[in-house]
Scaffold this active site. Structure first.
Site, PDB file in Angstrom:
ATOM      1  N   GLU A  90       5.675  -3.316   0.582  1.00 55.49           N
ATOM      2  CA  GLU A  90       5.564  -3.153  -0.871  1.00 55.49           C
ATOM      3  C   GLU A  90       4.849  -1.831  -1.094  1.00 55.49           C
ATOM      4  OE1 GLU A  90       6.691  -5.133  -3.321  1.00 55.49           O
ATOM      5  OE2 GLU A  90       7.473  -6.722  -2.053  1.00 55.49           O
TER       6      GLU A  90
ATOM      7  N   CYS B 226       0.906   0.071  -9.247  1.00 58.30           N
ATOM      8  CA  CYS B 226       2.047   0.595  -8.485  1.00 58.30           C
ATOM      9  C   CYS B 226       3.280   0.813  -9.356  1.00 58.30           C
ATOM     10  CB  CYS B 226       2.384  -0.331  -7.325  1.00 58.30           C
ATOM     11  SG  CYS B 226       2.731  -2.012  -7.839  1.00 58.30           S
TER      12      CYS B 226
ATOM     13  N   GLY C  42       0.839  -1.199   0.000  1.00 57.10           N
ATOM     14  CA  GLY C  42       0.000   0.000   0.000  1.00 57.10           C
ATOM     15  C   GLY C  42       0.868   1.241   0.000  1.00 57.10           C
ATOM     16  N   ASN C  43       0.303   2.338   0.469  1.00 56.76           N
ATOM     17  CA  ASN C  43       1.065   3.602   0.390  1.00 56.76           C
ATOM     18  C   ASN C  43       2.082   3.726   1.538  1.00 56.76           C
ATOM     19  OD1 ASN C  43      -0.058   5.442   2.643  1.00 56.76           O
ATOM     20  ND2 ASN C  43      -1.900   4.612   1.697  1.00 56.76           N
TER      21      ASN C  43
ATOM     22  N   GLY D 272       2.564   2.495   5.397  1.00 59.56           N
ATOM     23  CA  GLY D 272       3.734   1.621   5.548  1.00 59.56           C
ATOM     24  C   GLY D 272       4.516   1.984   6.809  1.00 59.56           C
TER      25      GLY D 272
HETATM   26  P1  NAD Z   1      -5.464   0.924   0.713  1.00 61.93           P
HETATM   27  O1  NAD Z   1      -6.085   2.225   1.061  1.00 61.93           O
HETATM   28  O2  NAD Z   1      -6.331  -0.220   0.317  1.00 61.93           O
HETATM   29  O3  NAD Z   1      -4.556   0.517   1.960  1.00 61.93           O
HETATM   30  C1  NAD Z   1      -3.808  -0.672   1.993  1.00 61.93           C
HETATM   31  C2  NAD Z   1      -4.126  -1.430   3.271  1.00 61.93           C
HETATM   32  O4  NAD Z   1      -3.731  -0.649   4.400  1.00 61.93           O
HETATM   33  C3  NAD Z   1      -5.609  -1.729   3.435  1.00 61.93           C
HETATM   34  O5  NAD Z   1      -5.768  -3.082   3.779  1.00 61.93           O
HETATM   35  C4  NAD Z   1      -6.038  -0.782   4.519  1.00 61.93           C
HETATM   36  O6  NAD Z   1      -7.084  -1.308   5.320  1.00 61.93           O
HETATM   37  C5  NAD Z   1      -4.774  -0.612   5.345  1.00 61.93           C
HETATM   38  N1  NAD Z   1      -4.740   0.680   6.042  1.00 61.93           N
HETATM   39  C6  NAD Z   1      -5.156   1.875   5.551  1.00 61.93           C
HETATM   40  N2  NAD Z   1      -4.957   2.845   6.489  1.00 61.93           N
HETATM   41  C7  NAD Z   1      -4.413   2.246   7.571  1.00 61.93           C
HETATM   42  C8  NAD Z   1      -3.984   2.703   8.857  1.00 61.93           C
HETATM   43  N3  NAD Z   1      -4.072   3.975   9.202  1.00 61.93           N
HETATM   44  N4  NAD Z   1      -3.458   1.804   9.705  1.00 61.93           N
HETATM   45  C9  NAD Z   1      -3.352   0.507   9.372  1.00 61.93           C
HETATM   46  N5  NAD Z   1      -3.750   0.012   8.157  1.00 61.93           N
HETATM   47  C10 NAD Z   1      -4.286   0.859   7.292  1.00 61.93           C
HETATM   48  O7  NAD Z   1      -4.436   1.077  -0.464  1.00 61.93           O
HETATM   49  P2  NAD Z   1      -3.505   2.294  -0.844  1.00 61.93           P
HETATM   50  O8  NAD Z   1      -2.489   2.515   0.207  1.00 61.93           O
HETATM   51  O9  NAD Z   1      -4.306   3.439  -1.342  1.00 61.93           O
HETATM   52  O10 NAD Z   1      -2.802   1.610  -2.117  1.00 61.93           O
HETATM   53  C11 NAD Z   1      -2.235   2.367  -3.105  1.00 61.93           C
HETATM   54  C12 NAD Z   1      -0.751   2.510  -2.849  1.00 61.93           C
HETATM   55  O11 NAD Z   1      -0.156   1.231  -2.758  1.00 61.93           O
HETATM   56  C13 NAD Z   1      -0.014   3.232  -3.957  1.00 61.93           C
HETATM   57  O12 NAD Z   1       0.971   4.043  -3.400  1.00 61.93           O
HETATM   58  C14 NAD Z   1       0.620   2.091  -4.732  1.00 61.93           C
HETATM   59  O13 NAD Z   1       1.772   2.466  -5.464  1.00 61.93           O
HETATM   60  C15 NAD Z   1       0.948   1.124  -3.635  1.00 61.93           C
HETATM   61  N6  NAD Z   1       1.003  -0.220  -4.156  1.00 61.93           N
HETATM   62  C16 NAD Z   1       2.194  -0.868  -4.096  1.00 61.93           C
HETATM   63  C17 NAD Z   1       2.294  -2.141  -4.630  1.00 61.93           C
HETATM   64  C18 NAD Z   1       3.590  -2.894  -4.612  1.00 61.93           C
HETATM   65  O14 NAD Z   1       3.576  -4.078  -4.909  1.00 61.93           O
HETATM   66  N7  NAD Z   1       4.717  -2.278  -4.289  1.00 61.93           N
HETATM   67  C19 NAD Z   1       1.171  -2.746  -5.185  1.00 61.93           C
HETATM   68  C20 NAD Z   1      -0.025  -2.058  -5.193  1.00 61.93           C
HETATM   69  C21 NAD Z   1      -0.102  -0.797  -4.668  1.00 61.93           C
END
Ligand code: NAD
Length: 466
Positions: free
Chosen positions: A209, A243, A187-188, A192
């Site tokens: 990731e 991503c 995720g972001n 992270g």
């Molecule tokens: P998202 O909002 O679905 O969040 C990812 C996960 O984090 C979810 O399961 C969510 O419930 C959890 N989450 C959200 N806020 C949280 C908090 N405050 N505390 C704990 N957990 C929490 O997804 P996103 O972050 O919007 O995804 C998009 C980002 O992910 C982009 O930056 C993208 O580049 C990156 N991404 C990376 C990869 C990779 O393989 N490197 C793949 C896909 C997406």
């Protein structure tokens, strides 16, 4: 069942030894394969509902990739879990040693919404291959897909060792307070960091990731029509919400304008004159993301934002943003300050490859970097003088599709990696084992009180390192 009990049950299952036998791992991978085969259409429909993603894209870029991972891992489990013998130093002889990959324990997999099937199940394949129990927390922003996974995973797979916890921030926060042996987060970067801080409290290893801006460099030696097709494919698949999508292009001044025109014509070929009616073009995940992306588009009062060469149309009710190419964008434009994660492609000009390298190196380390050139010297320049999770020559997204290549970021784009053997290792502990017979007791040479022999043994390496 509450979160505490779910996690406690997984720890009990792991402690019982349930997940260690290779036969169990193979059964679970087979069960996941059957689950995907039986529910492929339902999963495609759920992802279409959540993201407006074309079913064909879910089939090719999500379900197939999970099946490939299973097909790659299952026949190699025996090889991957075999002892690897190592030679012991002369001073320790006679002795033997080896390493062996053992499961870490209970892994938490937190997945995002943009590839909700792939990014939930592919890490699970690697964790199961390693012999771990798994707790999956899919994204609340892909609710249909998450609910479907939560229903079918326990139907097909061993619910004693594999659990799905649905929910948003409160549930993830509660999970992060529980003990795990590995946390795998996609995720972001902002979240992270939250995940890593929670993991640090219990000294839990993490894989992050993450994302960021993945640049593309194009120079005059590149085959421009093919370059444009590949950039357009990588950027606009899943409406730009990938991503490792090309985030922005740095082109030399002699090709920038022609390249922009060619990307615009690739868009017309891929999605027709009206991409809104194309069955091959997706939608933005939600209104929040739609508003964020719309605010990045150029307007008359901000010249640094550049010009819309093609696209730019938006429809909030339909969460539609047309595939958009921006030219004459300056580095201080809003679109250049954050990962775009949508169907907008800014094209900037740089004098040459060296300026592109300097531009990239001034910014956070990218998840992927793509270079389109025929020049060997330019390729070498990028390979030696930039760092990124992956580097693709003439090929965006390609590394994502191979189980033989580690997939992961570096610096701000993440830490750790997975896919294939690297994924198996990420979820394993590689244990060192040594064994020395008690007779003859050669070790006694090193025991105190220290004799002249000990001093000589310590000095020998000094003599040979001169
Ligand atoms: P998202 O909002 O679905 O969040 C990812 C996960 O984090 C979810 O399961 C969510 O419930 C959890 N989450 C959200 N806020 C949280 C908090 N405050 N505390 C704990 N957990 C929490 O997804 P996103 O972050 O919007 O995804 C998009 C980002 O992910 C982009 O930056 C993208 O580049 C990156 N991404 C990376 C990869 C990779 O393989 N490197 C793949 C896909 C997406």
């Amino acid at each position: 069942m509450d979160i505490e009990e779910t996690v406690a049950n997984l720890h009990r299952a792991f402690a019982s030894g349930l997940t260690r036998p290779l036969a169990w791992r193979e059964q679970q991978l087979d069960a996941m394969r059957r689950m995907l085969a039986d529910n492929a259409q339902a999963l495609e429909a759920a992802v279409l509902h959540d993201l407006g993603k074309p079913a064909a894209e879910t089939g090719l870029m999500e379900i197939k990739l999970v099946l490939d991972e299973i097909k790659f891992a299952k026949p190699r489990l025996r090889l991957w879990t075999r002892r690897r013998h190592k030679v012991m130093p002369l001073l320790m002889q006679p002795a033997t040693s080896w390493t062996v990959a053992e499961p870490k324990g209970v892994a938490l997999v937190i997945s995002p919404w943009n590839y909700p099937v792939l990014l939930s199940l592919q890490p699970m394949v690697d964790a199961i291959a390693a012999g771990d129990c798994v707790c999956l927390k899919p994204s609340e922003l892909a609710p249909e897909t998450s609910a479907l996974l939560a229903r079918v995973i326990p139907e097909y797979m061993d619910h004693r060792a594999i659990a799905v916890v649905q929910g948003a921030v409160p549930e993830t926060t509660a999970l992060l307070k529980r003990p795990f042996d590995h946390i795998f987060y996609t995720g972001n970067g902002r979240v992270g960091s939250i995940v890593m801080q929670a993991a640090a409290r219990q000294l839990t290893p993490v894989t992050l990731e993450l994302g960021g801006k993945s640049p593309v460099f194009v120079d005059a030696s590149a085959d421009l029509p093919r370059t444009a097709n590949r950039i357009a494919w990588g950027r606009f698949i899943n409406a730009g919400q990938t991503c490792v999508a090309p985030d922005y292009v740095l082109a030399t001044p002699d090709v920038a304008s022609e390249l922009a025109d060619l990307v615009a014509s690739a868009i017309r070929r891929f999605f027709g004159d009206d991409p809104a009616s194309s069955t091959s073009y997706g939608r933005i995940v939600n209104v929040k993301q739609f508003d964020r992306l719309s605010a990045l588009l150029p307007d008359a009062s901000h010249s640094e934002r550049g010009h819309v060469l093609c696209g730019g149309q938006t429809d909030r009710d339909d969460l539609y943003i047309a595939p958009t190419v921006l030219t004459d964008v300056l580095p201080d434009a809003p679109v250049m300050q954050e990962e775009i994660f949508g169907p907008i492609l800014p094209i900037l000009t740089v004098r040459d490859a060296r300026e592109a390298v300097a531009f990239i190196n001034k910014r956070p380390k990218p998840l992927a970097l793509y270079v389109f050139t025929r020049s060997k010297a330019t390729r070498r320049l990028f390979e030696r003088h930039t760092t990124s999770g992956a580097l693709g020559f003439n090929l965006p997204l390609g590394h994502l599709l191979s189980n033989r290549l580690p997939f992961g970021g570096v610096g701000a784009s993440g830490m750790g990696a997975y896919h294939g053997h690297r994924g198996f290792l990420e979820f394993s502990h590689v244990k060192t084992v040594t064994s020395k017979p008690l007779r003859p007791d050669t070790l006694r040479l090193a025991y105190p009180p220290y004799s002249g022999t000990v001093r000589i043994l310590g000095r020998v390496p000094l003599r040979y390192s001169r």
